[in-house]
Motif scaffolding. Structure first.
Motif, PDB file in Angstrom:
ATOM      1  N   UNK A 144       0.804  -1.222   0.000  1.00 42.81           N
ATOM      2  CA  UNK A 144       0.000   0.000   0.000  1.00 42.81           C
ATOM      3  C   UNK A 144       0.836   1.271   0.000  1.00 42.81           C
ATOM      4  N   UNK A 145       2.018   1.246   0.599  1.00 41.57           N
ATOM      5  CA  UNK A 145       2.867   2.440   0.593  1.00 41.57           C
ATOM      6  C   UNK A 145       4.132   2.218  -0.230  1.00 41.57           C
ATOM      7  N   UNK A 146       4.039   1.331  -1.220  1.00 40.26           N
ATOM      8  CA  UNK A 146       5.148   1.134  -2.133  1.00 40.26           C
ATOM      9  C   UNK A 146       5.782  -0.239  -2.020  1.00 40.26           C
ATOM     10  N   UNK A 147       6.610  -0.545  -2.997  1.00 38.76           N
ATOM     11  CA  UNK A 147       7.226  -1.860  -3.074  1.00 38.76           C
ATOM     12  C   UNK A 147       8.313  -2.128  -2.068  1.00 38.76           C
ATOM     13  N   UNK A 148       8.774  -1.087  -1.346  1.00 42.86           N
ATOM     14  CA  UNK A 148       9.791  -1.295  -0.309  1.00 42.86           C
ATOM     15  C   UNK A 148       9.166  -1.261   1.078  1.00 42.86           C
ATOM     16  N   UNK A 149       7.847  -1.466   1.145  1.00 36.21           N
ATOM     17  CA  UNK A 149       7.104  -1.319   2.388  1.00 36.21           C
ATOM     18  C   UNK A 149       7.373  -2.473   3.351  1.00 36.21           C
ATOM     19  N   UNK A 150       7.433  -2.139   4.648  1.00 38.16           N
ATOM     20  CA  UNK A 150       7.486  -3.144   5.704  1.00 38.16           C
ATOM     21  C   UNK A 150       6.192  -3.148   6.511  1.00 38.16           C
ATOM     22  N   UNK A 151       5.122  -2.599   5.918  1.00 32.93           N
ATOM     23  CA  UNK A 151       3.820  -2.566   6.582  1.00 32.93           C
ATOM     24  C   UNK A 151       3.166  -3.938   6.420  1.00 32.93           C
ATOM     25  N   UNK A 152       2.733  -4.555   7.525  1.00 31.48           N
ATOM     26  CA  UNK A 152       2.107  -5.875   7.395  1.00 31.48           C
ATOM     27  C   UNK A 152       0.735  -5.796   6.743  1.00 31.48           C
ATOM     28  N   UNK A 153       0.435  -6.790   5.921  1.00 30.68           N
ATOM     29  CA  UNK A 153      -0.870  -6.877   5.286  1.00 30.68           C
ATOM     30  C   UNK A 153      -1.880  -7.329   6.324  1.00 30.68           C
ATOM     31  N   UNK A 154      -2.992  -6.590   6.459  1.00 33.37           N
ATOM     32  CA  UNK A 154      -3.967  -6.955   7.470  1.00 33.37           C
ATOM     33  C   UNK A 154      -5.096  -5.958   7.556  1.00 33.37           C
ATOM     34  N   UNK A 155      -5.509  -5.659   8.791  1.00 26.07           N
ATOM     35  CA  UNK A 155      -6.675  -4.825   9.037  1.00 26.07           C
ATOM     36  C   UNK A 155      -6.550  -3.450   8.395  1.00 26.07           C
ATOM     37  N   UNK A 156      -5.366  -2.824   8.505  1.00 26.41           N
ATOM     38  CA  UNK A 156      -5.175  -1.487   7.944  1.00 26.41           C
ATOM     39  C   UNK A 156      -5.383  -1.516   6.432  1.00 26.41           C
ATOM     40  N   UNK A 157      -4.818  -2.513   5.773  1.00 28.27           N
ATOM     41  CA  UNK A 157      -4.946  -2.636   4.317  1.00 28.27           C
ATOM     42  C   UNK A 157      -6.396  -2.871   3.919  1.00 28.27           C
ATOM     43  N   UNK A 158      -7.097  -3.715   4.684  1.00 31.24           N
ATOM     44  CA  UNK A 158      -8.502  -3.974   4.399  1.00 31.24           C
ATOM     45  C   UNK A 158      -9.337  -2.713   4.578  1.00 31.24           C
ATOM     46  N   UNK A 159      -9.064  -1.973   5.652  1.00 29.08           N
ATOM     47  CA  UNK A 159      -9.800  -0.739   5.911  1.00 29.08           C
ATOM     48  C   UNK A 159      -9.580   0.279   4.801  1.00 29.08           C
ATOM     49  N   UNK A 160      -8.342   0.388   4.338  1.00 28.89           N
ATOM     50  CA  UNK A 160      -8.022   1.318   3.240  1.00 28.89           C
ATOM     51  C   UNK A 160      -8.879   1.025   2.018  1.00 28.89           C
ATOM     52  N   UNK A 161      -9.003  -0.251   1.671  1.00 29.41           N
ATOM     53  CA  UNK A 161      -9.785  -0.621   0.491  1.00 29.41           C
ATOM     54  C   UNK A 161     -11.279  -0.405   0.711  1.00 29.41           C
TER      55      UNK A 161
END
Length: 254
Positions: free
Chosen positions: A220-237
Protein backbone atom coordinates in the motif's frame (compact mmCIF):
# COMPACT_ATOMS: atom_id res chain seq x y z
CA UNK A 1 32.49 -3.01 24.65
CA UNK A 2 31.86 -1.12 27.85
CA UNK A 3 29.87 -2.81 30.64
CA UNK A 4 27.06 -0.32 30.34
CA UNK A 5 26.12 3.12 28.99
CA UNK A 6 27.03 6.26 30.81
CA UNK A 7 24.10 8.48 31.74
CA UNK A 8 25.98 11.76 31.63
CA UNK A 9 29.44 13.20 31.72
CA UNK A 10 32.58 11.38 30.63
CA UNK A 11 34.79 11.88 27.64
CA UNK A 12 34.40 10.62 24.10
CA UNK A 13 36.64 10.60 21.05
CA UNK A 14 35.02 10.51 17.65
CA UNK A 15 36.84 9.83 14.39
CA UNK A 16 34.82 10.68 11.30
CA UNK A 17 35.32 11.53 7.63
CA UNK A 18 35.25 15.27 6.89
CA UNK A 19 36.48 15.87 3.34
CA UNK A 20 35.82 18.39 0.61
CA UNK A 21 34.00 15.75 -1.43
CA UNK A 22 32.44 13.82 1.43
CA UNK A 23 30.97 14.66 4.81
CA UNK A 24 29.94 11.46 6.56
CA UNK A 25 26.28 11.72 7.70
CA UNK A 26 26.72 8.95 10.27
CA UNK A 27 29.64 10.87 11.71
CA UNK A 28 27.38 13.88 12.22
CA UNK A 29 24.72 11.66 13.79
CA UNK A 30 27.28 10.08 16.10
CA UNK A 31 28.55 13.48 17.23
CA UNK A 32 25.02 14.71 17.86
CA UNK A 33 24.16 11.58 19.88
CA UNK A 34 27.29 11.86 22.03
CA UNK A 35 26.60 15.52 22.72
CA UNK A 36 22.96 14.82 23.60
CA UNK A 37 24.25 12.28 26.12
CA UNK A 38 26.32 15.14 27.62
CA UNK A 39 29.74 13.70 26.88
CA UNK A 40 32.75 15.91 26.26
CA UNK A 41 33.48 15.08 22.62
CA UNK A 42 36.92 15.26 21.02
CA UNK A 43 35.98 15.49 17.36
CA UNK A 44 38.76 14.13 15.12
CA UNK A 45 38.39 14.73 11.39
CA UNK A 46 39.71 12.24 8.86
CA UNK A 47 40.36 14.58 5.96
CA UNK A 48 41.79 12.26 3.29
CA UNK A 49 41.17 8.73 2.06
CA UNK A 50 44.71 7.80 3.01
CA UNK A 51 44.24 9.08 6.55
CA UNK A 52 40.95 7.20 6.84
CA UNK A 53 42.44 3.94 5.58
CA UNK A 54 45.41 4.28 7.95
CA UNK A 55 43.02 4.81 10.89
CA UNK A 56 40.96 1.74 9.97
CA UNK A 57 44.10 -0.43 9.66
CA UNK A 58 45.38 0.79 13.03
CA UNK A 59 42.19 -0.07 14.86
CA UNK A 60 41.22 -3.14 12.82
CA UNK A 61 37.88 -1.74 11.67
CA UNK A 62 36.18 -1.65 8.27
CA UNK A 63 34.13 1.53 8.58
CA UNK A 64 34.02 5.00 10.03
CA UNK A 65 32.89 6.80 12.10
CA UNK A 66 34.31 5.18 15.22
CA UNK A 67 33.53 6.41 18.71
CA UNK A 68 35.49 5.82 21.90
CA UNK A 69 34.08 6.49 25.36
CA UNK A 70 36.55 6.79 28.25
CA UNK A 71 39.15 5.02 26.12
CA UNK A 72 36.89 2.09 25.19
CA UNK A 73 36.01 1.68 21.51
CA UNK A 74 32.23 1.53 21.05
CA UNK A 75 31.99 1.57 17.25
CA UNK A 76 29.88 3.33 14.66
CA UNK A 77 26.51 5.04 14.88
CA UNK A 78 24.41 1.87 15.25
CA UNK A 79 26.79 0.56 17.93
CA UNK A 80 26.42 3.86 19.78
CA UNK A 81 22.65 3.60 19.66
CA UNK A 82 22.85 0.08 21.06
CA UNK A 83 25.31 1.25 23.75
CA UNK A 84 22.89 3.92 24.91
CA UNK A 85 19.95 1.53 24.85
CA UNK A 86 18.21 3.09 21.86
CA UNK A 87 16.11 1.07 19.43
CA UNK A 88 17.79 0.11 16.16
CA UNK A 89 15.04 -1.53 14.08
CA UNK A 90 16.06 -4.09 11.51
CA UNK A 91 15.59 -3.19 7.85
CA UNK A 92 13.02 -5.98 7.38
CA UNK A 93 11.12 -5.36 10.62
CA UNK A 94 7.42 -4.76 10.06
CA UNK A 95 6.07 -1.37 11.08
CA UNK A 96 2.94 0.74 10.71
CA UNK A 97 4.92 4.01 10.89
CA UNK A 98 4.74 4.86 7.13
CA UNK A 99 0.95 4.38 7.09
CA UNK A 100 0.46 6.40 10.27
CA UNK A 101 2.61 9.23 8.89
CA UNK A 102 0.78 9.22 5.54
CA UNK A 103 -2.73 9.25 6.99
CA UNK A 104 -1.81 11.86 9.60
CA UNK A 105 -0.44 14.09 6.83
CA UNK A 106 -3.54 13.49 4.69
CA UNK A 107 -5.77 14.45 7.63
CA UNK A 108 -3.88 17.70 8.29
CA UNK A 109 -3.90 18.62 4.58
CA UNK A 110 -7.65 17.87 4.46
CA UNK A 111 -8.18 20.28 7.35
CA UNK A 112 -6.18 22.93 5.51
CA UNK A 113 -8.15 22.40 2.28
CA UNK A 114 -11.43 22.52 4.21
CA UNK A 115 -10.41 25.78 5.87
CA UNK A 116 -9.43 27.31 2.54
CA UNK A 117 -12.54 26.12 0.69
CA UNK A 118 -15.21 26.65 3.35
CA UNK A 119 -13.74 28.79 6.10
CA UNK A 120 -14.10 26.01 8.66
CA UNK A 121 -11.89 23.07 9.59
CA UNK A 122 -14.60 20.47 10.09
CA UNK A 123 -16.77 21.05 7.05
CA UNK A 124 -19.12 18.43 5.64
CA UNK A 125 -16.65 17.76 2.82
CA UNK A 126 -13.58 17.41 5.04
CA UNK A 127 -13.87 13.58 5.22
CA UNK A 128 -14.05 13.50 1.42
CA UNK A 129 -10.94 15.64 1.19
CA UNK A 130 -9.19 13.34 3.64
CA UNK A 131 -9.94 10.16 1.69
CA UNK A 132 -9.10 11.75 -1.67
CA UNK A 133 -5.81 13.15 -0.39
CA UNK A 134 -4.91 9.84 1.24
CA UNK A 135 -5.60 8.00 -2.03
CA UNK A 136 -3.40 10.47 -3.91
CA UNK A 137 -0.53 10.13 -1.43
CA UNK A 138 -0.81 6.35 -1.43
CA UNK A 139 -0.74 6.34 -5.23
CA UNK A 140 2.31 8.59 -5.22
CA UNK A 141 4.14 6.18 -2.92
CA UNK A 142 3.50 3.38 -5.40
CA UNK A 143 4.52 5.53 -8.38
CA UNK A 144 8.00 6.02 -6.90
CA UNK A 145 8.84 2.50 -8.08
CA UNK A 146 6.03 0.85 -10.02
CA UNK A 147 8.12 -2.24 -10.76
CA UNK A 148 8.78 -2.98 -7.07
CA UNK A 149 5.17 -2.25 -6.19
CA UNK A 150 3.82 -4.60 -8.84
CA UNK A 151 6.10 -7.40 -7.62
CA UNK A 152 4.90 -7.12 -4.01
CA UNK A 153 1.30 -6.61 -5.17
CA UNK A 154 1.38 -9.94 -7.01
CA UNK A 155 1.79 -11.76 -3.70
CA UNK A 156 -1.85 -11.24 -2.78
CA UNK A 157 -3.94 -9.30 -5.33
CA UNK A 158 -6.27 -11.73 -7.09
CA UNK A 159 -6.73 -9.69 -10.27
CA UNK A 160 -3.03 -8.93 -10.66
CA UNK A 161 -2.28 -12.64 -10.36
CA UNK A 162 -4.53 -13.24 -13.37
CA UNK A 163 -3.65 -10.06 -15.29
CA UNK A 164 -0.11 -9.04 -14.39
CA UNK A 165 -0.40 -5.66 -16.12
CA UNK A 166 -3.07 -4.64 -13.59
CA UNK A 167 -0.27 -4.27 -11.05
CA UNK A 168 1.30 -1.61 -13.27
CA UNK A 169 -1.99 0.22 -13.92
CA UNK A 170 -3.16 0.28 -10.29
CA UNK A 171 -0.89 3.11 -9.00
CA UNK A 172 -1.97 5.43 -11.82
CA UNK A 173 -5.64 4.59 -11.36
CA UNK A 174 -5.52 5.19 -7.60
CA UNK A 175 -3.68 8.50 -7.98
CA UNK A 176 -5.99 9.73 -10.74
CA UNK A 177 -9.12 8.76 -8.81
CA UNK A 178 -7.85 10.58 -5.73
CA UNK A 179 -7.05 13.77 -7.65
CA UNK A 180 -10.40 13.79 -9.46
CA UNK A 181 -12.32 13.21 -6.24
CA UNK A 182 -10.41 15.96 -4.47
CA UNK A 183 -11.45 18.39 -7.19
CA UNK A 184 -14.97 16.97 -7.54
CA UNK A 185 -14.29 16.52 -11.26
CA UNK A 186 -15.27 13.67 -13.58
CA UNK A 187 -16.89 11.80 -10.71
CA UNK A 188 -18.53 9.50 -13.28
CA UNK A 189 -15.00 8.22 -13.96
CA UNK A 190 -13.34 8.55 -10.55
CA UNK A 191 -16.08 6.87 -8.51
CA UNK A 192 -16.29 3.61 -10.50
CA UNK A 193 -12.50 3.49 -10.59
CA UNK A 194 -12.25 3.79 -6.80
CA UNK A 195 -15.11 1.33 -6.33
CA UNK A 196 -13.47 -1.23 -8.61
CA UNK A 197 -9.94 -1.14 -7.23
CA UNK A 198 -11.24 -0.91 -3.67
CA UNK A 199 -13.51 -3.95 -4.07
CA UNK A 200 -10.83 -6.09 -5.71
CA UNK A 201 -8.33 -4.99 -3.08
CA UNK A 202 -10.65 -5.70 -0.15
CA UNK A 203 -11.52 -9.19 -1.42
CA UNK A 204 -7.85 -9.95 -2.09
CA UNK A 205 -6.66 -8.80 1.34
CA UNK A 206 -9.50 -10.61 3.15
CA UNK A 207 -8.70 -13.88 1.36
CA UNK A 208 -4.93 -13.63 1.90
CA UNK A 209 -5.08 -12.63 5.58
CA UNK A 210 -8.28 -14.03 7.04
CA UNK A 211 -8.92 -17.13 4.90
CA UNK A 212 -5.46 -18.27 3.78
CA UNK A 213 -3.82 -16.96 7.00
CA UNK A 214 -0.78 -15.71 5.12
CA UNK A 215 1.72 -13.31 6.68
CA UNK A 216 2.62 -10.82 3.97
CA UNK A 217 3.77 -7.25 3.60
CA UNK A 218 1.36 -4.73 2.13
CA UNK A 219 2.29 -2.87 -1.04
CA UNK A 220 0.00 0.00 0.00
CA UNK A 221 2.87 2.44 0.59
CA UNK A 222 5.15 1.13 -2.13
CA UNK A 223 7.23 -1.86 -3.07
CA UNK A 224 9.79 -1.29 -0.31
CA UNK A 225 7.10 -1.32 2.39
CA UNK A 226 7.49 -3.14 5.70
CA UNK A 227 3.82 -2.57 6.58
CA UNK A 228 2.11 -5.88 7.40
CA UNK A 229 -0.87 -6.88 5.29
CA UNK A 230 -3.97 -6.95 7.47
CA UNK A 231 -6.68 -4.82 9.04
CA UNK A 232 -5.17 -1.49 7.94
CA UNK A 233 -4.95 -2.64 4.32
CA UNK A 234 -8.50 -3.97 4.40
CA UNK A 235 -9.80 -0.74 5.91
CA UNK A 236 -8.02 1.32 3.24
CA UNK A 237 -9.79 -0.62 0.49
CA UNK A 238 -13.18 -0.48 2.19
CA UNK A 239 -12.86 3.30 2.53
CA UNK A 240 -12.20 3.51 -1.22
CA UNK A 241 -15.32 1.41 -1.81
CA UNK A 242 -17.32 3.73 0.40
CA UNK A 243 -15.96 6.79 -1.37
CA UNK A 244 -16.78 5.26 -4.75
CA UNK A 245 -20.40 4.82 -3.66
CA UNK A 246 -20.80 8.10 -1.75
CA UNK A 247 -19.43 10.58 -4.31
CA UNK A 248 -21.95 9.90 -7.12
CA UNK A 249 -24.78 9.67 -4.58
CA UNK A 250 -23.92 13.10 -3.18
CA UNK A 251 -23.44 14.75 -6.56
CA UNK A 252 -26.21 13.15 -8.64
CA UNK A 253 -28.84 11.83 -6.21
CA UNK A 254 -28.89 13.66 -2.88
Amino acid sequence: MSQGPVEKGGKAQLYRMVMDEHLCPFGLKSKDLLQRKRLDVEDHHLTTREETEAFMRKHGVDTTPQAFIDGQRIGGYEALREYFGLDSPEEDETTYQPVIALFATAFLVALAVSWTATGTLLSARMPEYFVAIAMTLLGLQKLKDVESFSTMFLNYDLLAQRQVRYGYVYPYAETLAGILMLGGALVWLAAPMALFIGTVGAVSVFKAVYIDKRELKCACVGGDSNVPLGFVSLTENLIMVGMGIWMPLRMYVL
